[in-house]
Structure formats: structure tokens, C-alpha cells
Design a protein around this motif. Structure first.
Motif, PDB file in Angstrom:
ATOM      1  N   SER A   1       1.032  -1.161  -0.133  1.00 59.42           N
ATOM      2  CA  SER A   1      -0.179  -0.036   0.070  1.00 59.42           C
ATOM      3  C   SER A   1       0.936   1.187   0.050  1.00 59.42           C
ATOM      4  N   ALA A   2       0.276   2.318  -0.570  1.00 61.08           N
ATOM      5  CA  ALA A   2       1.174   3.526  -0.633  1.00 61.08           C
ATOM      6  C   ALA A   2       0.156   4.632  -0.644  1.00 61.08           C
ATOM      7  N   THR A   3       0.732   5.960  -0.366  1.00 59.80           N
ATOM      8  CA  THR A   3      -0.048   7.204  -0.593  1.00 59.80           C
ATOM      9  C   THR A   3       0.717   8.132  -1.141  1.00 59.80           C
ATOM     10  N   ALA A   4       0.122   9.185  -1.879  1.00 58.81           N
ATOM     11  CA  ALA A   4       0.855  10.165  -2.463  1.00 58.81           C
ATOM     12  C   ALA A   4      -0.147  11.379  -2.267  1.00 58.81           C
ATOM     13  N   SER A   5       0.800  12.748  -1.856  1.00 59.08           N
ATOM     14  CA  SER A   5      -0.126  13.750  -1.875  1.00 59.08           C
ATOM     15  C   SER A   5       0.568  14.559  -3.026  1.00 59.08           C
ATOM     16  N   GLY A   6      -0.310  15.351  -3.496  1.00 58.24           N
ATOM     17  CA  GLY A   6      -0.189  16.404  -4.476  1.00 58.24           C
ATOM     18  C   GLY A   6      -1.002  17.722  -4.540  1.00 58.24           C
ATOM     19  N   PRO A   7      -0.874  18.555  -5.441  1.00 56.95           N
ATOM     20  CA  PRO A   7      -1.516  19.761  -5.260  1.00 56.95           C
ATOM     21  C   PRO A   7      -3.153  19.591  -5.295  1.00 56.95           C
ATOM     22  N   ARG A   8      -3.795  18.650  -5.985  1.00 49.36           N
ATOM     23  CA  ARG A   8      -4.970  18.238  -6.009  1.00 49.36           C
ATOM     24  C   ARG A   8      -5.573  17.356  -4.952  1.00 49.36           C
ATOM     25  N   GLY A   9      -4.715  17.079  -3.975  1.00 50.56           N
ATOM     26  CA  GLY A   9      -5.305  15.912  -2.762  1.00 50.56           C
ATOM     27  C   GLY A   9      -4.215  14.826  -2.603  1.00 50.56           C
ATOM     28  N   THR A  10      -4.887  13.995  -2.040  1.00 47.84           N
ATOM     29  CA  THR A  10      -4.169  12.570  -1.831  1.00 47.84           C
ATOM     30  C   THR A  10      -4.846  11.402  -2.552  1.00 47.84           C
ATOM     31  N   SER A  11      -3.681  10.767  -2.948  1.00 49.49           N
ATOM     32  CA  SER A  11      -4.351   9.340  -3.653  1.00 49.49           C
ATOM     33  C   SER A  11      -3.738   8.165  -2.919  1.00 49.49           C
ATOM     34  N   SER A  12      -4.227   7.003  -3.078  1.00 52.21           N
ATOM     35  CA  SER A  12      -4.011   5.965  -2.361  1.00 52.21           C
ATOM     36  C   SER A  12      -3.888   4.616  -3.161  1.00 52.21           C
TER      37      SER A  12
END
Length: 73
Positions: free
Chosen positions: A28-39
Motif C-alpha cells: 500500500s502507498a499514498t501520495a499527496s499532490g496539489p489536488r489532494g491525496t491518492s492511495s
């Protein structure tokens, strides 16, 4: 003699159970960017000549995408 045989049998059964679990995996992983967080979460495993996986992705807007697959010999 009976205790030795029974102990050996139990240890053998536990060894087989551990080997089956060794073929399962989870990532599992999460990533945060300018539009929000994805997982993303992925699980899979192999048993009896067949391997399968399941991947679920959730985007920053809450949209979910699931993909599954199975391969057999």
C-alpha cells in the motif's frame, strides 16, 4: 514414542501453513499532490498453480478504481 511422533506431526503441519502464507503479499502507498491525496492498495498470492492479485486505487476526488487478475498454469 507417541509424543515424539505427535510433536513431529504438529511441527510439520505448522511448517506447511507457514509456507502457504509466505506466498501472500500486500502493498500500500499514498501520495499527496496539489489536488489532494491518492492511495493504492494491492494484494495477491499464489496457491495450487494459480496466482491472483487485486489492486484498488483511490484518487484525490474519492473516485475508486479496482483491477483484479488471475493467472493459472
Amino acid at each position: 514414542m507417541k509424543k515424539l511422533f505427535l510433536s513431529t506431526l504438529v511441527i510439520g503441519a505448522l511448517s506447511v501453513a507457514a509456507a502457504v502464507d509466505a506466498n501472500a503479499w500486500t502493498r500500500s502507498a499514498t501520495a499527496s499532490g496539489p489536488r489532494g491525496t491518492s492511495s493504492v492498495t494491492a494484494t495477491g498470492g499464489c496457491a495450487n498453480g494459480s496466482c491472483s492479485r487485486n489492486v484498488t486505487r483511490t484518487g484525490p476526488a474519492g473516485n475508486t478504481y479496482t483491477r483484479t487478475g488471475t493467472v493459472s498454469r
